[in-house]
Design a protein around this motif. Sequence first.
Motif, PDB file in Angstrom:
ATOM      1  N   HIS A   1       0.845  -1.221   0.027  1.00  0.00           N
ATOM      2  CA  HIS A   1       0.005  -0.155   0.061  1.00  0.00           C
ATOM      3  C   HIS A   1       0.966   1.151  -0.037  1.00  0.00           C
ATOM      4  CE1 HIS A   1       0.719  -0.486   4.269  1.00  0.00           C
ATOM      5  NE2 HIS A   1       0.875   0.884   4.400  1.00  0.00           N
ATOM      6  N   ASN A   2       2.403   1.176   0.222  1.00  0.00           N
ATOM      7  CA  ASN A   2       3.162   2.231   0.224  1.00  0.00           C
ATOM      8  C   ASN A   2       3.571   2.567  -1.078  1.00  0.00           C
ATOM      9  OD1 ASN A   2       4.128   0.997   3.127  1.00  0.00           O
ATOM     10  ND2 ASN A   2       3.566   2.970   3.244  1.00  0.00           N
ATOM     11  N   SER A   3       3.206   1.831  -2.186  1.00  0.00           N
ATOM     12  CA  SER A   3       3.343   2.086  -3.594  1.00  0.00           C
ATOM     13  C   SER A   3       2.333   3.188  -4.101  1.00  0.00           C
ATOM     14  CB  SER A   3       3.315   0.760  -4.593  1.00  0.00           C
ATOM     15  OG  SER A   3       4.313  -0.188  -4.241  1.00  0.00           O
ATOM     16  N   THR A   4       2.672   4.448  -3.945  1.00  0.00           N
ATOM     17  CA  THR A   4       1.859   5.342  -4.488  1.00  0.00           C
ATOM     18  C   THR A   4       2.682   6.771  -4.498  1.00  0.00           C
ATOM     19  OG1 THR A   4      -0.067   6.692  -3.772  1.00  0.00           O
ATOM     20  CG2 THR A   4       1.509   6.278  -1.955  1.00  0.00           C
TER      21      THR A   4
ATOM     22  N   ILE B   1       8.504  -3.529  -4.212  1.00  0.00           N
ATOM     23  CA  ILE B   1       8.747  -4.878  -4.967  1.00  0.00           C
ATOM     24  C   ILE B   1       8.772  -6.011  -3.880  1.00  0.00           C
ATOM     25  CG2 ILE B   1       9.319  -3.772  -6.852  1.00  0.00           C
ATOM     26  CD1 ILE B   1      12.044  -5.167  -6.249  1.00  0.00           C
ATOM     27  N   ASP B   2       8.298  -7.201  -4.463  1.00  0.00           N
ATOM     28  CA  ASP B   2       8.346  -8.406  -3.291  1.00  0.00           C
ATOM     29  C   ASP B   2       8.703  -9.453  -4.312  1.00  0.00           C
ATOM     30  OD1 ASP B   2       8.226 -10.043  -1.156  1.00  0.00           O
ATOM     31  OD2 ASP B   2       5.978 -10.398  -1.276  1.00  0.00           O
ATOM     32  N   PRO B   3       9.960  -9.609  -4.379  1.00  0.00           N
ATOM     33  CA  PRO B   3      10.621 -10.667  -5.415  1.00  0.00           C
ATOM     34  C   PRO B   3      10.225 -11.943  -4.929  1.00  0.00           C
ATOM     35  CG  PRO B   3      12.401  -9.802  -4.246  1.00  0.00           C
ATOM     36  CD  PRO B   3      11.313  -8.840  -4.070  1.00  0.00           C
ATOM     37  N   GLU B   4       9.801 -12.765  -5.846  1.00  0.00           N
ATOM     38  CA  GLU B   4       9.620 -14.217  -5.694  1.00  0.00           C
ATOM     39  C   GLU B   4      10.795 -15.099  -5.300  1.00  0.00           C
ATOM     40  OE1 GLU B   4       7.015 -16.292  -8.665  1.00  0.00           O
ATOM     41  OE2 GLU B   4       5.952 -14.219  -8.800  1.00  0.00           O
ATOM     42  N   LYS B   5      10.917 -16.177  -4.503  1.00  0.00           N
ATOM     43  CA  LYS B   5      12.204 -17.000  -4.496  1.00  0.00           C
ATOM     44  C   LYS B   5      12.392 -17.778  -5.763  1.00  0.00           C
ATOM     45  CE  LYS B   5       9.680 -20.738  -2.180  1.00  0.00           C
ATOM     46  NZ  LYS B   5       9.720 -21.698  -0.760  1.00  0.00           N
ATOM     47  N   PRO B   6      13.649 -18.207  -6.197  1.00  0.00           N
ATOM     48  CA  PRO B   6      14.034 -18.751  -7.431  1.00  0.00           C
ATOM     49  C   PRO B   6      13.707 -20.304  -7.131  1.00  0.00           C
ATOM     50  CG  PRO B   6      15.947 -18.203  -6.210  1.00  0.00           C
ATOM     51  CD  PRO B   6      14.798 -17.804  -5.444  1.00  0.00           C
ATOM     52  N   ASN B   7      13.690 -21.153  -8.167  1.00  0.00           N
ATOM     53  CA  ASN B   7      13.693 -22.552  -8.122  1.00  0.00           C
ATOM     54  C   ASN B   7      15.027 -23.208  -8.366  1.00  0.00           C
ATOM     55  OD1 ASN B   7      10.837 -22.718  -7.789  1.00  0.00           O
ATOM     56  ND2 ASN B   7      10.645 -22.384 -10.088  1.00  0.00           N
ATOM     57  N   ILE B   8      15.234 -24.368  -7.432  1.00  0.00           N
ATOM     58  CA  ILE B   8      16.663 -25.054  -7.516  1.00  0.00           C
ATOM     59  C   ILE B   8      16.227 -26.436  -8.084  1.00  0.00           C
ATOM     60  CG2 ILE B   8      16.724 -25.319  -5.021  1.00  0.00           C
ATOM     61  CD1 ILE B   8      19.638 -24.650  -5.392  1.00  0.00           C
TER      62      ILE B   8
END
Length: 286
Positions: free
Chosen positions: A85-88, A112-119
């Motif tokens: 909600h701070n994205s404004t 931004i909230d980056p997703e975790k990678p796959n290994i």
Amino acid sequence: MMSSYFFLTYIYMLPMTLQFTSGQKLQIQAFPSNVILKGSNVTIRCSSQYNQGPFSLLRINATLLTALDSNTYEQDFTVTNVQEHNSTDYYCYQYYERKWRDYSDFLTLQVIDPEKPNISACEQDEPEDHLLITCSAPQPPQECIIQRYFLYSGKTQLNIWPVITITPQKKIFKVSDLTAEYRCSYLLQVKTQLLHLMESPLSDRLTTTKCEDSGIIADYTTTNRVRLTLAFLLIVLACGFVIEYWISSTKNSDYIFTVLSEVTKVCRRCFRINGDPVMEFEYQNV
């Protein structure tokens, strides 16, 4: 003499008077960047080149923070634990002459909230005493690029670089310890501020599976390199036969073969080692 003094004082104060009445826009900046990792802190700075007075930080339809310091040219406001909600849009106001007057342009904050990678661990076509670990990252936000990848053994970050690049979102590490517990992450770089880096969450623990792109990875094994080399040599040989046939079918074939014969003699003299011919070839008129 007194009139000259008042005249000089007026000339000195005139620029300040003009600035107080000109509606000079304030400056607004975000540190370390306007692109921020979810859960981190961001500092928004309001500043004025001329006027002194308290500042207020606002976002659309809401007053966020107000500073009480009335004798300053700039003010830092810290927003902690930023969320979606701070994205404004944010902007600054400054109070002087008993009114909230000057204001800044809008500053857009992007959380931004980056997703975790796959290994995963890829099985190879031939037995070797190492493991190829694939770290796959999702598509990054449009404001960022993936700067590099990290491989962890337990909680320790390994000082190794990927050996194979499948795509910008998929890298492969080569490790010799087959019993360690591996995880990976990736580092995001903000396009507009190259020094602002953000690391993604760690992946899950490594699980050994068949790689989706096992065919691509197999191309890097020793056996397939030999196969590719032999295929290339066969193509070159086939091209040589085609060229020889084309030359023999031309009207000037006698002249061309005379030239090639001379070149052959030179090559025979050049490619001899200790008196033994390394390679011999001759062209016959067909």
